[in-house]
Write a protein that holds these residues in place. Structure first.
Motif, PDB file in Angstrom:
ATOM      1  N   LYS A 136       0.858  -1.183   0.000  1.00  0.00           N
ATOM      2  CA  LYS A 136       0.000   0.000   0.000  1.00  0.00           C
ATOM      3  C   LYS A 136       0.892   1.230   0.000  1.00  0.00           C
ATOM      4  O   LYS A 136       1.416   1.658   1.035  1.00  0.00           O
ATOM      5  CB  LYS A 136      -0.915  -0.012   1.225  1.00  0.00           C
ATOM      6  N   ALA A 137       1.098   1.757  -1.172  1.00  0.00           N
ATOM      7  CA  ALA A 137       2.033   2.864  -1.330  1.00  0.00           C
ATOM      8  C   ALA A 137       1.584   4.081  -0.542  1.00  0.00           C
ATOM      9  O   ALA A 137       0.397   4.393  -0.461  1.00  0.00           O
ATOM     10  CB  ALA A 137       2.179   3.217  -2.805  1.00  0.00           C
ATOM     11  N   SER A 138       2.561   4.767   0.044  1.00  0.00           N
ATOM     12  CA  SER A 138       2.297   5.985   0.799  1.00  0.00           C
ATOM     13  C   SER A 138       3.256   7.074   0.343  1.00  0.00           C
ATOM     14  O   SER A 138       4.461   6.833   0.197  1.00  0.00           O
ATOM     15  CB  SER A 138       2.471   5.730   2.300  1.00  0.00           C
ATOM     16  N   SER A 139       2.726   8.254   0.126  1.00  0.00           N
ATOM     17  CA  SER A 139       3.569   9.381  -0.301  1.00  0.00           C
ATOM     18  C   SER A 139       4.522   9.817   0.807  1.00  0.00           C
ATOM     19  O   SER A 139       5.442  10.601   0.562  1.00  0.00           O
ATOM     20  CB  SER A 139       2.696  10.561  -0.728  1.00  0.00           C
ATOM     21  N   ILE A 140       4.322   9.298   2.018  1.00  0.00           N
ATOM     22  CA  ILE A 140       5.248   9.610   3.112  1.00  0.00           C
ATOM     23  C   ILE A 140       6.624   9.028   2.814  1.00  0.00           C
ATOM     24  O   ILE A 140       7.649   9.625   3.155  1.00  0.00           O
ATOM     25  CB  ILE A 140       4.722   9.034   4.444  1.00  0.00           C
ATOM     26  N   CYS A 141       6.651   7.864   2.166  1.00  0.00           N
ATOM     27  CA  CYS A 141       7.913   7.217   1.804  1.00  0.00           C
ATOM     28  C   CYS A 141       8.416   7.791   0.486  1.00  0.00           C
ATOM     29  O   CYS A 141       7.684   7.809  -0.510  1.00  0.00           O
ATOM     30  CB  CYS A 141       7.717   5.712   1.674  1.00  0.00           C
TER      31      CYS A 141
END
Length: 464
Positions: A136-141
């Motif tokens: 689940k991709a997160s823009s935080i990373c």
């Protein structure tokens, strides 16, 4: 003091989230609490604290410490991952490594390394759907952040190299046929692909160790725990945090993963021992080491320590296995210890075992944010093997009657498919750790060695 489940969770929350702990809540007491198991939702933070990824007494600096580690990891990705050039694609597809220069040989080595890791991570914990699910991709990373084009591009590099090196449908270029489809949802990558990237970076940083089959089983529990953190920010950086915690573990057991041992053990035929013909299973599944070749190496010493401990605690069982049946510890315990029981127990049970491992042996500060070099320096003393040996001994003692009743082949089958629940083994571990029993046993041995009689009390000495 016995705590109810809710009390234990509350106590863990106090240790993890309180900025100022009461004086009685020491790190030693925290470790004792963790040794008996950690609640699932608390495990990501607890493991980081136990392994000093987050120093127990530096709570005010945790955010900056984690930021520093994560920044270092993303820097390593930029350093070691890149897209293949056109001329490199041509050479890789030719597979003519023999006629190429040292430059191209290095290129082939890296591609083969990626391919070997790729094969293993795809089949890690096959009964667990998690590793075949999409991230689940997160823009935080920054690896998934639209604003960071460079790192987003780096994320796909390994797949491009594998497709260049092997375009058939069975190895590097195969599609994600082992993964669970998600309909029309765009899949950026799967969890096993993240583990592939972490292991490749680890091998590039630690070229002297490289990759050895079984490392995928060691990294999986760490990544599983951190990737399921309830905190969104920590979950987004699970890959970076996994890298450093995995490195800490490898600092402790790297002697079991040298290439010389791998060449002798994981890929050698067990044809030099008289009992091989009695084996009902393929010994390659045990990570077999030929005893004569292993005695002078780290794993040989580890197996010897295990059997000596068994001899100390239960001479009858030791004599039956070693003297009568000639069941060398290398036949079964090498796999137990080298992959920290991940092939003997289910993943949930492995997490329970690892709670105790981290609580027991990772008490000495290991990681600091001062410099990246410090992270790759092993501590002078290691306690991991001590616990792994003791747990292995407890496994044997817990099935003593079955082992005594069985022959060589039956014992091998039993130890390959270990039948008992992990908590039964822990009960035996606790029994072995009672100081009074250990002291009394050793005192009896010493008295038996004394060549003269002592002036005993009239009613004699009493052993309790």
């Amino acid at each position: 003091m016995e705590f109810r489940t809710t009390d234990r969770v509350a106590l863990f929350e106090l240790y993890v989230y309180a900025q100022n702990l009461p004086p009685e809540n020491t790190f030693d007491n925290f470790r004792k609490l963790c040794f008996n198991g950690v609640p699932d939702k608390m495990r990501p933070m607890v493991w980081k604290i136990l392994m000093n990824h987050l120093p127990f007494d530096e709570r005010g600096n945790w955010e900056s410490i984690q930021t520093n580690f994560r920044t270092n990891y993303y820097g390593l990705i930029c350093q070691f991952l890149r897209n293949p050039k056109e001329e490199e694609i041509i050479v890789l597809k030719s597979k003519d490594v023999g006629s190429t220069t040292s430059k191209w040989k290095s290129l082939f080595h890296d591609a083969e390394l990626m391919e070997q890791i790729d094969k293993d991570v795809r089949r890690t914990f096959p009964d667990m759907a998690f590793f075949q699910l999409p991230v689940k991709a997160s823009s935080i990373c920054p690896l998934y952040a639209p604003y960071n084009v460079l790192l987003m591009e780096k994320r796909h590099c390994i797949g491009k190299w594998l497709r260049c090196f092997n375009s058939d449908s069975e190895v590097g270029g195969r599609k994600r046929q082992n993964s669970i489809p998600m309909g029309s949802v765009e899949i950026l990558e799967y969890h096993w692909e993240v583990m592939l990237r972490i292991l490749y970076i680890y091998c590039k940083v630690n070229a002297g160790i490289g990759y050895v089959q079984g490392m995928n089983n060691l990294i999986a529990p760490i990544y599983f725990v951190l990737a399921n953190d309830s905190d969104e920010n920590n979950r987004a950086h699970a890959e970076a945090d996994t890298f450093f915690i995995f490195n800490s573990i490898m600092c402790e057991i790297k002697d079991l993963f040298t290439r010389s041992l791998d060449e002798i053990g994981l890929h050698s035929e067990p044809n030099s021992h008289e009992n091989v013909n009695k084996m009902p299973v393929d010994m390659s599944s045990f990570g077999y080491l030929i005893p004569e070749q292993a005695k002078t190496r780290g794993i040989g010493d580890t197996m010897e320590r295990l059997m000596k401990q068994l001899q100390k605690y239960d001479f009858e069982l030791w004599d039956d296995l070693v003297t009568v049946k000639q069941l060398d510890g290398l036949f079964f315990a090498f796999r137990w210890i080298s992959v920290m029981f991940t092939q003997e127990f289910s993943l949930p049970d492995c997490l329970r075992i690892w709670d105790s491992i981290f609580a027991e042996v990772f008490a000495t500060p290991c990681l600091t944010p001062a410099s990246l070099q410090q992270v790759f320096t092993a501590r002078p003393e290691s306690g991991v093997l001590d616990f792994l040996i003791q747990f292995s001994c407890a496994m044997l003692l817990s099935v003593k009657q079955e082992l005594l009743a069985g022959d060589f082949s039956e014992n091998m089958q039993l130890l390959q498919h270990y039948p008992l629940d992990v908590e039964i083994v822990f009960e035996k571990v606790r029994e072995l750790r009672i100081p009074e029993k250990t002291f009394i046993s050793e005192a009896k041995e010493l008295l038996e060695m004394i060549p003269f009689k002592l002036n005993a009390p009239k009613d004699g000495y009493k052993w309790v």
